[in-house]
Design a protein around this motif. Structure first.
Motif, short mmCIF file in Angstrom:
data_model
loop_
_atom_site.label_atom_id
_atom_site.label_comp_id
_atom_site.label_asym_id
_atom_site.label_seq_id
_atom_site.Cartn_x
_atom_site.Cartn_y
_atom_site.Cartn_z
N LEU A 1 5.08 -3.07 1.46
CA LEU A 1 4.27 -2.43 2.50
C LEU A 1 2.89 -2.11 1.94
CD1 LEU A 1 4.03 -0.98 5.30
CD2 LEU A 1 4.94 1.07 4.16
N THR A 2 1.84 -2.42 2.70
CA THR A 2 0.48 -2.08 2.28
C THR A 2 -0.23 -1.31 3.38
OG1 THR A 2 -0.53 -4.13 3.12
CG2 THR A 2 0.34 -4.18 0.88
N VAL A 3 -1.01 -0.31 2.98
CA VAL A 3 -1.78 0.49 3.93
C VAL A 3 -3.22 0.58 3.43
CG1 VAL A 3 -1.90 2.64 5.25
CG2 VAL A 3 0.31 1.84 4.38
N GLY A 4 -4.11 -0.16 4.09
CA GLY A 4 -5.51 -0.15 3.71
C GLY A 4 -5.84 -0.99 2.50
N VAL A 5 -4.91 -1.89 2.12
CA VAL A 5 -5.08 -2.73 0.93
C VAL A 5 -4.74 -4.17 1.29
CG1 VAL A 5 -4.30 -3.13 -1.43
CG2 VAL A 5 -4.48 -0.80 -0.58
N GLU A 6 -5.50 -5.12 0.73
CA GLU A 6 -5.18 -6.53 0.91
C GLU A 6 -3.86 -6.87 0.22
OE1 GLU A 6 -9.02 -9.36 1.04
OE2 GLU A 6 -8.75 -8.33 -0.89
N SER A 7 -3.25 -7.97 0.67
CA SER A 7 -2.07 -8.47 -0.02
C SER A 7 -2.06 -9.98 0.06
CB SER A 7 -0.79 -7.90 0.59
OG SER A 7 0.33 -8.30 -0.16
N PHE A 8 -1.52 -10.61 -0.99
CA PHE A 8 -1.51 -12.06 -1.08
C PHE A 8 -0.12 -12.55 -1.47
CE2 PHE A 8 -5.64 -10.36 -2.25
CZ PHE A 8 -6.47 -11.00 -1.33
N CYS B 1 8.14 -1.71 -2.63
CA CYS B 1 6.78 -1.61 -3.19
C CYS B 1 5.83 -1.17 -2.09
CB CYS B 1 6.34 -2.96 -3.76
SG CYS B 1 7.37 -3.59 -5.09
N VAL B 2 4.99 -0.19 -2.40
CA VAL B 2 4.00 0.29 -1.44
C VAL B 2 2.64 0.33 -2.12
CG1 VAL B 2 3.29 2.13 0.13
CG2 VAL B 2 5.73 1.73 -0.29
N SER B 3 1.63 -0.24 -1.48
CA SER B 3 0.25 -0.17 -1.96
C SER B 3 -0.57 0.56 -0.91
CB SER B 3 -0.33 -1.58 -2.17
OG SER B 3 0.45 -2.32 -3.09
N PHE B 4 -1.38 1.52 -1.35
CA PHE B 4 -2.20 2.25 -0.37
C PHE B 4 -3.57 2.58 -0.94
CE2 PHE B 4 -0.28 5.81 -2.67
CZ PHE B 4 -1.27 6.78 -2.68
N SER C 1 -2.44 10.94 4.10
CA SER C 1 -1.49 10.36 5.06
C SER C 1 -0.88 9.08 4.50
CB SER C 1 -2.19 10.08 6.39
OG SER C 1 -3.25 9.16 6.23
N ARG C 2 -1.64 8.34 3.70
CA ARG C 2 -1.12 7.10 3.12
C ARG C 2 -0.12 7.39 2.01
NH1 ARG C 2 -7.23 4.61 3.17
NH2 ARG C 2 -7.23 3.96 5.36
N ALA C 3 -0.36 8.44 1.22
CA ALA C 3 0.60 8.84 0.20
C ALA C 3 1.89 9.32 0.86
CB ALA C 3 0.02 9.93 -0.68
N LEU C 4 1.76 10.00 1.98
CA LEU C 4 2.93 10.44 2.75
C LEU C 4 3.74 9.22 3.20
CD1 LEU C 4 2.97 13.16 5.53
CD2 LEU C 4 4.17 11.00 5.84
N ILE C 5 3.04 8.22 3.70
CA ILE C 5 3.71 6.98 4.12
C ILE C 5 4.48 6.37 2.95
CG2 ILE C 5 3.27 4.57 4.76
CD1 ILE C 5 1.09 5.64 6.63
N ALA C 6 3.85 6.34 1.77
CA ALA C 6 4.52 5.77 0.59
C ALA C 6 5.81 6.52 0.29
CB ALA C 6 3.58 5.81 -0.61
N ALA C 7 5.75 7.85 0.32
CA ALA C 7 6.95 8.64 0.05
C ALA C 7 8.03 8.39 1.09
CB ALA C 7 6.58 10.13 0.02
N GLN C 8 7.64 8.36 2.35
CA GLN C 8 8.61 8.13 3.43
C GLN C 8 9.23 6.73 3.33
OE1 GLN C 8 9.55 11.03 4.75
NE2 GLN C 8 9.03 10.59 6.87
N ALA C 9 8.39 5.74 3.02
CA ALA C 9 8.89 4.36 2.95
C ALA C 9 9.90 4.21 1.82
CB ALA C 9 7.73 3.39 2.77
N LEU C 10 9.63 4.82 0.67
CA LEU C 10 10.54 4.70 -0.46
C LEU C 10 11.82 5.50 -0.23
CD1 LEU C 10 8.09 3.34 -1.80
CD2 LEU C 10 8.53 4.70 -3.84
N THR C 11 11.68 6.78 0.04
CA THR C 11 12.84 7.66 0.05
C THR C 11 13.74 7.45 1.26
OG1 THR C 11 11.58 9.44 1.13
CG2 THR C 11 11.62 9.41 -1.28
#
Length: 447
Positions: free
Chosen positions: A165-172, A292-295, A276-286
């Protein structure tokens, strides 16, 4: 039970059973020996000023009088914020002193491996960002490898709904299974919208007719991009049906989300755009959604102008560090599944920016692009409470280190993004160079 993204893609006809894992995932030395691992990448966009946080200098020594000798001017006294007579932040750890804008992250000094004196290879924003993202220096702006989130998700073969999952970051994703590619959004609202049903609800007969139409179109066309578009459409619908959007709706009026907003500094604004993006990372993992989360932890750090550097740069990076500190606190306080461990015991966090800023002020009173850098590794697999490498006391030059000890040595190597990426793989037991980084791991950073 929620479907994993591999199952979703298989349901959509986007992968075959043989395409579930890359061929090399079964070879010796490429299967993780620590598969119960998760990763978070926090990106600070624009090139952070390491003198203000990660790699400071004593302003009593590095000042205007010695500028010709050192080429370094911290200029803490020119910051708009009142920093006090001694702006350096002591941690009690040998060599680990921070600048005035390290924020709440300083509380986690014992968990941090701070890497200083890195050689970046570019001072161009897009190239630098993609270098950090993929661990390989691009050819111009063209990436030569997949994002680290993609690589790690493919190796860990997760059963999560959205492994990457990515929030505000490119991914390839250049050569890895489709299920390991990122599901991306610009921000929390975009993520919720992409995982939520649309405003128009179709009657069952209308929906069935559309499904038959798209199935016929897919069967009839030979154009790959149409096949992919139709498969992605079905995958998107299947993701929506998992009903996970609520986990990421930071604006919802609920007791639980209000507690999370307080925990992540969203209600008081202390974590800026990264909260809010760090919150998303925590929610996505737990919640078992992602592996993997990139924000994007901080924006607009390209501070060539003096007004912006004096007034905005420091608070912006500090808000990003605060967001990461809140994530660390949250993961450390959350039990890992049904074990005595915490989620932080199984999660590695990486803080990166494309390069740092020049050690001296430019003619406008701001700072330009500088080819050296620092980064931070935290959490699972990382030997915390240490500083590895250093910049020189003349113009913050990169310096070579022994990769095993982390000590400066003339016969060592200059640490680059490739070393960091190879180290992340090594930390899960993948010892072969499966992503063609062509550099060894920075063993000094690992437990």
């Amino acid at each position: 039970m929620p479907l994993s993204r591999r199952q979703l893609l298989a349901s959509a006809g986007a992968v075959t059973a043989a395409g579930m894992l890359p061929r090399w995932a079964f070879a010796d030395g490429t299967t993780p020996t620590d598969p119960d691992r998760y990763f978070v990448f926090a990106y600070f966009f624009g090139g952070w000023d390491v003198l203000l946080a990660l790699d400071p200098r004593d302003p009593d020594t590095f000042n205007e009088d010695r500028l010709a000798e050192t080429g370094i001017l911290p200029a803490y006294d020119q910051q708009d914020a009142a920093l006090g007579a001694q702006p350096l932040i002591e941690t009690g750890i040998d060599g680990m002193v921070f600048g005035p804008y390290i924020g709440e992250l300083a509380r986690h000094a014992d968990k941090m491996a701070v890497i200083r004196g890195m050689a970046m290879g570019t001072v161009a924003h897009t190239t630098g960002q993609r270098h950090a993202n993929t661990g390989r220096l691009p050819a111009g702006n063209t990436v030569r490898g997949s994002s680290m989130g993609t690589i790690l998700a493919s190796l860990l073969a997760s059963d999560e709904t959205i492994p990457n999952l990515t929030v505000g970051v490119e991914s390839f994703n250049l050569d890895h299974p489709q299920w390991a590619g990122a599901v991306g959004a610009n921000n929390a609202n975009d993520l919720v919208d992409s995982l939520s049903p649309g405003q128009v609800t179709l009657a069952a007969a209308e929906r069935d007719a559309l499904e038959r139409f798209f199935a016929d179109e897919r069967a009839a066309t030979r154009r790959p991009w149409v096949q992919n578009a139709l498969a992605n459409r079905k995958t998107s619908r299947l993701l929506i049906e998992q009903e996970i959007a609520e986990l990421f709706d930071v604006n919802q009026d609920s007791v639980q989300m209000n507690i999370l907003r307080d925990r992540f500094g969203i209600n008081d604004g202390s974590t800026g755009v990264g909260g809010s993006r760090a919150l998303i990372a925590a929610q996505a993992l737990t919640n078992g959604v992602s592996r993997c989360v990139s924000f994007r932890a901080a924006n607009n750090l390209d501070s060539h102008n003096g007004d912006e550097w004096r007034g905005d740069h420091g608070p912006r990076i500090q808000s990003g560090y605060n967001a990461v500190a809140a994530l660390i606190d949250s993961l450390a306080a959350t039990p890992y599944k049904n074990t005595p461990d915490s989620w932080l015991d199984h999660t590695t966090i990486v803080l990166q920016s494309e390069f740092c800023r020049t050690p001296n002020l430019n003619s406008r009173g701001g700072r330009d692009h500088h080819i050296t850098n620092s980064c931070v590794l935290i959490g699972a697999g990382i030997k915390g409470g240490q500083v590895i490498g250093a910049t020189s006391d003349f113009k913050l030059g990169a310096q070579a280190v022994d990769l095993s000890s982390g000590q400066l040595t003339s016969g060592g190597e200059f640490i680059e993004n490739e070393h960091i990426s190879r180290s992340l793989l090594h930390s899960i037991g993948v010892t072969e160079d499966v992503a063609d980084f062509r550099t060894p791991a920075l063993l000094a950073a690992l437990r």
